[in-house]
Design a protein around this motif. Structure first.
Motif, PDB file in Angstrom:
ATOM      1  N   VAL A 109       0.861  -1.185   0.000  1.00  0.00           N
ATOM      2  CA  VAL A 109       0.000   0.000   0.000  1.00  0.00           C
ATOM      3  C   VAL A 109       0.895   1.232   0.000  1.00  0.00           C
ATOM      4  O   VAL A 109       1.800   1.339   0.836  1.00  0.00           O
ATOM      5  CB  VAL A 109      -0.938   0.019   1.217  1.00  0.00           C
ATOM      6  N   GLN A 110       0.659   2.155  -0.944  1.00  0.00           N
ATOM      7  CA  GLN A 110       1.479   3.355  -1.069  1.00  0.00           C
ATOM      8  C   GLN A 110       0.622   4.598  -0.897  1.00  0.00           C
ATOM      9  O   GLN A 110      -0.569   4.602  -1.183  1.00  0.00           O
ATOM     10  CB  GLN A 110       2.172   3.385  -2.438  1.00  0.00           C
ATOM     11  N   CYS A 111       1.256   5.665  -0.455  1.00  0.00           N
ATOM     12  CA  CYS A 111       0.570   6.936  -0.246  1.00  0.00           C
ATOM     13  C   CYS A 111       1.577   8.063  -0.463  1.00  0.00           C
ATOM     14  O   CYS A 111       2.652   8.056   0.146  1.00  0.00           O
ATOM     15  CB  CYS A 111       0.003   6.980   1.170  1.00  0.00           C
ATOM     16  N   ASP A 112       1.260   9.020  -1.355  1.00  0.00           N
ATOM     17  CA  ASP A 112       2.192  10.120  -1.594  1.00  0.00           C
ATOM     18  C   ASP A 112       1.500  11.468  -1.419  1.00  0.00           C
ATOM     19  O   ASP A 112       0.273  11.554  -1.275  1.00  0.00           O
ATOM     20  CB  ASP A 112       2.849  10.019  -2.971  1.00  0.00           C
ATOM     21  N   ALA A 113       2.306  12.524  -1.451  1.00  0.00           N
ATOM     22  CA  ALA A 113       1.824  13.872  -1.149  1.00  0.00           C
ATOM     23  C   ALA A 113       0.901  14.430  -2.231  1.00  0.00           C
ATOM     24  O   ALA A 113       0.247  15.445  -2.018  1.00  0.00           O
ATOM     25  CB  ALA A 113       3.018  14.806  -0.938  1.00  0.00           C
ATOM     26  N   ILE A 114       0.850  13.780  -3.385  1.00  0.00           N
ATOM     27  CA  ILE A 114      -0.002  14.272  -4.477  1.00  0.00           C
ATOM     28  C   ILE A 114      -1.326  13.522  -4.524  1.00  0.00           C
ATOM     29  O   ILE A 114      -2.402  14.124  -4.618  1.00  0.00           O
ATOM     30  CB  ILE A 114       0.724  14.145  -5.832  1.00  0.00           C
TER      31      ILE A 114
END
Length: 390
Positions: A109-114
């Motif tokens: 699971v990934q999560c980025d600032a955009i």
């Protein structure tokens, strides 16, 4: 730092070489104990320069929580490594936590600032990160097996490339079985220690329970409970907060150390007209109640990094930035009805997991005694009204 990304003359490592895998297998086989395995695994992640920080989370024996077993924050936040060691993340199906989602989905699971949600973006901004990702630690040969934990990866600039996950999966293939065996051994050891602790403390439990059950005065209940805790742990004071009309009201502050009597009195005076409204988890008292879990901080300047209410900030100031601050829920029939706050102003207080279990059990008796005292008061009030009406 991400050496593979920032050093132009160094070839990026995209997979583990056969030589490195062989060396790792040999070292893993010669490493005994869960903590030593975690230390070795952490060293390899750092040497490979895969990310700027990471947490290795392992599940508890009931698979109800993920517990951070190895913490390595980005350099700016290294001072929080010990604070977040042993921090629990509930493994419930509705969790929005990245590590919990990776564990439950048995994937990445990934999560980025955009692309993150507003709450995720706020979290990334708080920790000055551009991206976080979690990967489940599981057996590739048996996908039906429950993962034993997760890696939580922290990246300050740029993105976490696919080769990072490739290398981590290769590391997992080397470390998985030794970690699983060590974790299962730790569960058995923990159960044995709990059994011995329960046996040893049975007599003092019994005496305390009898005494608490015979009390009807709230003042005596506060004092008896605090006296018992101060006898075992070197806290300098305690604050008692109870749920009334949807808010947590401070009912009593008790000082154990005469030297700090004035500090306790100042805190109690400050809290007189300042209830904790339960509309946010910001701050220790509200967080403890709403999550129904203990929180502990050592050298409490570390708490200043967390979202805090004005009351929490002022409390830290009044208590002169305590060395140890422990908050845990007061429960009645497994539901929180208040919060206990213990503080030490001069010395660190070492509170182990078994200590937390012990204090938690005592607080449940406290919750029962307080509830009973309210019921007695209500019966007396009704009895008085009946006599007046007759």
């Amino acid at each position: 730092n991400d050496m593979t990304a920032n050093t132009p003359d160094k070839k990026k490592v995209t997979s583990l070489s056969p030589e490195l895998r062989f060396d790792l297998i040999e070292r893993v086989n010669n490493t005994k104990g869960l903590n030593f395995l975690l230390e070795l695994l952490g060293q390899e992640i750092e040497k490979l320069g895969l990310v700027d920080g990471y947490l290795i989370n392992l599940r508890d024996s009931d698979a109800e929580n993920l517990i951070s077993a190895k913490v390595h924050f980005t350099p700016e936040f290294h001072f929080l490594d010990e604070t977040y060691y042993r921090y629990k993340v509930p493994l419930d199906q509705d969790s929005i936590n990245v590590s919990a989602k990776a564990f439950l989905s048995r994937g990445i699971v990934q999560c980025d600032a955009i692309n993150g949600t507003e709450k995720e973006k706020q979290l990334l901004n708080l920790w000055k990160l551009n991206e976080i990702a979690a990967i489940a630690i599981l057996d590739d040969d048996d996908f039906s097996q429950l993962p034993i934990g997760t890696f939580l990866l922290l990246k300050q600039e740029g993105h976490i490339d696919d080769h990072v996950f490739t290398i981590l999966e290769q590391l997992i293939s080397v470390f998985y079985k030794p970690l699983r065996n060590a974790l299962e051994y730790s569960f058995l050891k923990e159960q044995r220690e709990r059994f011995l602790a329960v046996t040893e403390e049975h007599s003092r439990f019994l005496k305390f329970i009898v005494e608490m059950n015979n009390l009807t005065s709230p003042e005596k209940i506060y004092q008896t409970f605090a006296t018992e805790l101060f006898r075992h742990y070197k806290f300098d004071g305690a604050g008692f907060f109870l749920l009334e009309n949807g808010a947590l009201i401070n009912k009593k502050v008790i000082s154990a150390n005469p030297r700090y009597q004035d500090i306790g009195a100042d805190w109690e005076k400050y809290l007189v007209d300042k209830p904790y409204l339960l509309d946010t988890t910001d701050g220790g008292v509200s967080h403890t109640f709403l999550r129904n879990m203990p929180l502990m901080f050592h050298d409490v300047q570390t708490i200043l990094h967390l979202p805090m209410s004005e009351k929490d900030s002022e409390t830290v100031s009044i208590l002169r930035t305590p060395r140890t601050l422990l908050m845990l829920p007061i429960c009645y029939q497994h539901k929180p009805i208040g919060v206990l706050t213990f503080y030490s102003l001069a010395d660190l207080v070492d509170v182990s997991d078994s200590d937390l279990d012990f204090i938690g059990n005592l607080s449940s008796f406290f919750g029962t005694a307080i509830t009973n005292s309210k019921n007695f008061a209500l019966l007396d009030e009704r009895s008085g009204e009946g006599k007046r009406s007759s």
